[in-house]
Design an enzyme around this catalytic site. Structure first.
Site, PDB file in Angstrom:
ATOM      1  N   CYS A  46       0.825  -1.196   0.000  1.00 39.78           N
ATOM      2  CA  CYS A  46       0.000   0.000   0.000  1.00 39.78           C
ATOM      3  C   CYS A  46       0.862   1.249   0.000  1.00 39.78           C
ATOM      4  O   CYS A  46       2.082   1.181  -0.089  1.00 39.78           O
ATOM      5  CB  CYS A  46      -0.905   0.027   1.240  1.00 39.78           C
ATOM      6  N   LEU A  70      -3.252  -1.852  -2.112  1.00 43.71           N
ATOM      7  CA  LEU A  70      -3.133  -2.815  -3.204  1.00 43.71           C
ATOM      8  C   LEU A  70      -3.392  -4.181  -2.587  1.00 43.71           C
ATOM      9  O   LEU A  70      -2.591  -4.676  -1.791  1.00 43.71           O
ATOM     10  CB  LEU A  70      -1.734  -2.759  -3.830  1.00 43.71           C
ATOM     11  N   GLY A 118       3.231  -3.042   3.013  1.00 42.45           N
ATOM     12  CA  GLY A 118       4.194  -4.139   2.989  1.00 42.45           C
ATOM     13  C   GLY A 118       3.570  -5.507   3.089  1.00 42.45           C
ATOM     14  O   GLY A 118       2.377  -5.692   2.858  1.00 42.45           O
TER      15      GLY A 118
END
Length: 641
Positions: free
Chosen positions: A2, A53, A79
């Site tokens: 992200c 993401l 992460g």
């Protein structure tokens, strides 16, 4: 995977419009979901933002900012935590109830249970921010290898942070002014190491550190301090070491295949990426995707040289039966636009243009529906992959010979130009010098005389670089020279350069980049093995080769080492020549009092015009790319001195 942003204001309410704008500028890092959190307390006002993401648990259960069950802890995070399943088992035994399959929730509960000690338990890549209501504090943290970025600005009144510099720069507190110390480090190495940033007042959180803002005081604390560990006495021979390497790396790759979306490999056909692909192809139930890059330069010799990777990658893919994809970077006018776009995406300039290759493979992966890419970055530094490590061992032998300096000086001055002359000169310049000088002899992009002309200042730059390298080498100052070089390469070249390029180039493509060789288990193990054991004669990475020789084809095991690179020299001589001439002139540096624009022009123009006889070998190509990247960056960011 992200992007995160945040503002903590000790004086006034956080402006949500600024927070949203910060998020928008890094929307590529998280196109699947977004969210913000705002709160005013008696101590400060806080705003947190997240762009997601989705890689693990693609549902809305992974939405951030994420709160714990009582709402006392709020987390934004970028992460992957590779050991989160193991941590989850332990936390569930402690009666933590999960509502998702995300590692974000594991992070949240790990902090709730273990407090600031939780970071020592994490194996992964991360940059995060935690708002702890009970303790009225905000915590920032970054992974051990600095794989995930975190920029911040602190003026005693406001703490502002973001995954990317361009997002941070939207805040009105930050002035676009150049940091001279960071500039010295950039011109020396071709990248800007943490905690420095080219923008004055901005810093990068050091890898392996966390920061705590509490009662108006910001503290920076390491949770991991790298050093060379005492070798394991139980590992008595090379066979045992190779077996341990294989078991550990197999485990790391298997863990880093963890994903709810398709995973692929950046494949160069070299030893490192082929090992990762070979392990992954055995672990993946579905056919593995591999990606490589080729170049069209208009110069047959250059094309042959720089297309070795794509040639070998095809052979490896055929051997492993992967779904292989290749992208071609063409030598045309679009290259200039691409170069400028990617230099802006990098946040801070880097000297060598291999990031174009990573970007091209990332875009291709995205088009093929692959959202995660594994890379072999870090192997050379951990397993003895560079010839200068062997050279450092040889150097120590020569340094035992007294009174050798004068003969070396004489030989350096009278021998005709040749490879032998270059080696003698290198030996003379390093002979019995402090190790930071030896390291600079390997890596510095400019001779001191050239740099003094470009930036006509006092010796501040030398002292900054010396101080930085002395601090870097301090934990291993008693080690052999080769071990010191490899240690510095791991902390600098890998953490500060390689990881910057892979994070920005994959994330601008909305793809996650992973680096299995930088797994905690691999790094910890490799730091117990001296470099002298990683070589066999002049063969590099012997232990790693031995560990996988039964599953690797001979054409990989016997392939000469080549750097992962782009044809930068061919581009400067060809398609980028006029462009470089237009950038590296006096007007580009007008108003930047730090530079002598005429000196920059007189340094760059002879090479770019083909009049390069007065240069020492390699200096023009490397240093001109260094200056070109910096010049483009200065114009894009409208920086003043």
């Amino acid at each position: 995977m992200c992007g995160i942003v945040g503002i903590i204001d000790l004086e006034k309410t956080v402006n949500p419009d600024i927070l949203l704008k910060m998020c928008q500028l890094i929307s590529h890092r998280g196109p699947d979901d977004s969210g913000i959190f705002l709160e005013n307390t008696s101590k400060f006002s806080i705003g947190l933002g997240s762009l997601r993401l989705s890689i693990l648990d693609l549902s809305l259960a992974g939405h951030m900012p994420m709160k714990n069950r009582t709402g006392d802890i709020v987390l934004v995070y970028n992460g992957e935590i590779y050991n989160h399943n193991d941590l989850k088992v332990d936390l569930e035994k402690r009666e933590y109830l999960y509502h998702s399959r995300t590692d974000t929730e594991t992070l949240l509960y790990a902090y709730e249970e273990f407090g600031l000690d939780c970071f020592k338990k994490l194996n992964g890549m991360f940059a995060l921010a935690i708002y702890d209501r009970i303790n009225a504090r905000v915590v920032l943290a970054r992974d051990r290898m600095g794989i995930k970025p975190l920029y911040y600005f602190w003026n005693g009144k406001r703490l502002i942070f973001s995954s990317e510099l361009k997002s941070l720069m939207t805040h009105p507190d930050i002035i676009r002014k150049l940091n001279p110390k960071a500039l010295d480090l950039y011109l020396t190495f071709g990248y800007v190491p943490s905690p420095y940033c080219l923008i004055a007042g901005v810093k990068k959180l050091l890898p392996g550190h966390y920061m705590v803002l509490q009662e108006g005081i910001l503290k920076d604390i390491p949770f991991w301090t790298p050093t060379l560990s005492i070798p394991n006495p139980d590992l008595r021979d090379d066979r045992q070491l190779s077996e341990q390497i294989r078991a550990t790396l197999d485990g790391a790759v298997e863990t880093q295949l963890m994903s709810d979306v398709p995973v692929g490999i950046m494949l160069s056909g070299g030893l490192d990426s082929t090992i990762i692909a070979a392990i992954a192809s055995r672990k993946q139930l579905n056919s593995l995707h591999t990606f490589s890059v080729g170049f069209e330069t208009g110069k047959s010799r250059m094309e042959e040289m720089y297309n070795w990777d794509s040639f070998y990658a095809k052979k490896v893919a055929l051997k492993l039966k992967t779904q292989h994809h290749e992208v071609l970077i063409k030598d045309d006018s679009t290259l200039i636009q691409l170069l400028e776009k990617l230099l802006f995406a990098l946040d801070e300039p880097v000297w060598e243009p291999s990031y174009l290759s990573i970007y091209a493979m990332s875009i291709l992966a995205k088009e093929e529906g692959v959202k995660v890419l594994l890379s072999g970055d870090g192997s050379d530094e951990l397993f003895g992959g560079y010839p200068w490590y062997l050279g450092a061992t040889t150097l120590e032998k020569y340094e035992r010979i007294p009174f050798l300096r004068q003969p070396l000086r004489l030989a350096s001055s009278i021998l005709p130009s040749s490879i032998f002359h270059k080696k003698v000169t290198d030996l003379y310049l390093k002979y019995r010098q402090p190790n930071y000088i030896k390291y600079l002899q390997n890596y510095s992009h400019f001779k001191p005389s050239s740099l003094a002309k470009l930036i006509p200042r006092a010796t501040e730059g030398v002292s900054v670089v010396q101080e930085f390298l002395d601090l870097t080498l301090k934990p291993v100052k008693e080690a052999a020279t080769a071990d010191q070089f490899a240690f510095a390469d791991l902390l600098l070249w890998v953490r500060e350069h390689f990881n910057q390029r892979i994070d920005r180039m994959t994330m601008i493509s909305s793809v996650e980049g992973r680096v299995p060789f930088q797994d905690n288990s691999i790094v910890d193990m490799a730091l117990t093995i001296r470099v002298s054991r990683k070589f066999k004669g002049t063969e590099q990475k012997t232990l790693l080769r031995e560990a996988y020789k039964d599953i690797l084809p001979d054409f990989v095991l016997n392939r000469p080492k080549r750097p992962f690179a782009a044809p930068g020299k061919a581009w400067l001589e060809g398609i980028l020549n006029e462009y470089a001439l237009s950038q590296l002139n006096q007007s580009s540096f007008k108003g930047l009092g730090l530079f002598d624009g005429r000196a920059v022009e007189s340094f760059a123009y002879p090479f770019l015009r083909g009049e390069n006889s007065h240069y020492e070998e390699n200096e023009p190509f490397i240093s001109i790319w260094n200056l070109l990247a910096l010049t483009i960056w200065l114009k894009q960011w409208n920086i003043s001195s």
